[in-house]
Design a protein around this motif. Structure first.
Motif, mmCIF file in Angstrom:
data_model
loop_
_atom_site.group_PDB
_atom_site.id
_atom_site.type_symbol
_atom_site.label_atom_id
_atom_site.label_comp_id
_atom_site.label_asym_id
_atom_site.label_seq_id
_atom_site.Cartn_x
_atom_site.Cartn_y
_atom_site.Cartn_z
ATOM 1 N N PHE A 275 -9.938 -1.078 10.569
ATOM 2 C CA PHE A 275 -10.078 -0.450 9.305
ATOM 3 C C PHE A 275 -11.419 -0.725 8.607
ATOM 4 C CE2 PHE A 275 -5.608 -0.286 9.947
ATOM 5 C CZ PHE A 275 -5.119 0.863 9.325
ATOM 6 N N SER A 276 -12.083 0.074 8.072
ATOM 7 C CA SER A 276 -13.307 -0.156 7.291
ATOM 8 C C SER A 276 -13.077 -0.462 5.767
ATOM 9 C CB SER A 276 -14.216 1.254 7.241
ATOM 10 O OG SER A 276 -15.242 0.932 6.311
ATOM 11 N N ASP A 277 -13.881 -1.466 5.300
ATOM 12 C CA ASP A 277 -13.633 -1.905 3.862
ATOM 13 C C ASP A 277 -14.595 -0.719 3.101
ATOM 14 O OD1 ASP A 277 -13.316 -3.059 1.567
ATOM 15 O OD2 ASP A 277 -14.221 -5.194 1.991
ATOM 16 N N ARG A 278 -14.723 -0.781 1.894
ATOM 17 C CA ARG A 278 -15.366 0.127 1.142
ATOM 18 C C ARG A 278 -16.831 0.064 1.393
ATOM 19 N NH1 ARG A 278 -11.289 -1.913 -2.323
ATOM 20 N NH2 ARG A 278 -9.779 -0.179 -3.081
ATOM 21 N N LYS A 279 -17.378 1.215 1.308
ATOM 22 C CA LYS A 279 -18.907 1.098 1.465
ATOM 23 C C LYS A 279 -19.460 0.300 0.137
ATOM 24 C CE LYS A 279 -22.570 4.727 1.756
ATOM 25 N NZ LYS A 279 -22.866 6.143 2.028
#
Length: 328
Positions: free
Chosen positions: A181-185
């Motif tokens: 899962f990606s963290d926020r940009k």
């Protein structure tokens, strides 16, 4: 259903956004009911003028429109995304807003993986080749005109860790994928259970979007991100148009920065025929579907049932399911 001296008048502005076979039962309280198949934005005020409860799916409800609807008490969005409604203006006017949640837990993830699988295995171009007689021309039991790749062992990068993102993750793990899962940009430090945004962009073989369209996420994927996609991933968007810069996507496909794209959403919808997404739609490594990831029969019926249930709860004075509380 129309009753004498109804407590509410309900207007549905775009009933055609639900399939005709979906049963939309009438609420169990005194009410009037008017529905329109479709409504243009400039028609919304006139059609909603007498409404106390307004149902819409994708009709834009601006602050100016809201100011001309003094009888309105509830805006019921027949979808999860509410970016079509100016919620701040509703709050200022004391109008409650509700949406529908959790109905798409199977349909959107399944559609997401239908796109991933079709692109990974080049199903669309192989079907076209078979119809064009290429199998007979090959002169053997099979032929290899398009790339085919397995999902097992490949990294799946997910943007958005809500219900849909988590369901997509479960499917990815079932296929043997390495799910992240990606963290926020722009986040300074990755939260627990996430990977930094840039690292996901750089290392994933498949990128899939499951986040809302906000000012923070608009243009989430654009030229700088495409330039960092070292794995030449597939890019999947079943969330919202506007999350990806479509002109930059067109250039990324032309330069080989991404190996394919599967999009179920555009901005606007439908897209103009000369839009970037329509220009790339004929490519063998691109699939564009008409915002139907959510639209299985089962999901649509669940949406309709929840929509009416939430309206009934509002009429009964219950506010727990509201995004904007409105006047009590």
């Amino acid at each position: 259903m129309t009753m004498a001296h109804p407590d509410h008048h309900i207007v549905f502005l775009d009933r055609a956004t639900l399939a005709p076979e979906i049963v939309l039962r009438r609420p169990a309280f005194a009410h009037g009911w008017t529905e329109h198949a479709q409504t243009a934005a400039h028609e919304a005020v006139e059609r909603a003028r007498d409404a106390t409860i307004l149902i819409l799916n994708k009709v834009s409800l601006t602050a100016d429109a809201i100011a001309h609807l003094p009888n309105l008490k509830l805006v019921a969005v027949a979808a999860t995304g509410t970016d079509c409604v100016d919620k701040g203006a509703c709050e200022d006017a004391g109008i409650a807003v509700c949406n529908v949640r959790g109905y798409a837990g199977a349909t959107v993830p399944e559609h997401t993986f239908a796109l991933i699988l079709a692109l990974s295995r080049s199903l669309i171009p192989y079907r076209a080749d078979v119809l064009a007689g290429e199998w007979q021309k090959a002169g053997q039991f099979c032929f290899f005109t398009h790339p085919i790749g397995d999902l097992a062992g490949r990294r799946l990068g997910i943007f958005g860790s809500g219900d849909l993102g988590r369901q997509v993750a479960a499917l990815g793990r079932a296929f043997g994928m390495d799910v992240v899962f990606s963290d926020r940009k722009g986040a300074v430090q990755a939260r627990a259970g996430t990977m930094p945004f840039a690292q996901v962009i750089e290392t994933a073989d498949v990128l899939t979007l499951h986040c809302p369209l906000t000012e923070d996420t608009r243009g989430l994927i654009a030229a700088p991100e495409f330039a960092r996609m070292h794995r030449k991933p597939l890019l999947i968007n079943t969330a919202r148009g506007g999350l990806v810069d479509e002109e930059d996507l067109e250039r990324a496909l032309a330069s080989g920065q991404v190996s394919g794209a599967g999009f179920d959403v555009t901005l606007p919808e439908p897209p103009p025929l000369d839009s970037p997404l329509m220009r790339i739609a004929t490519r063998p490594n691109v699939i564009v579907t008409p915002h139907t990831a959510w639209a299985s029969r089962e999901a649509q019926q669940a949406l309709a049932d929840q929509l009416i249930g939430t309206i009934e709860a509002f009429a009964a004075g219950q506010r727990a399911q509201l995004l904007v509380q409105g006047r009590r």
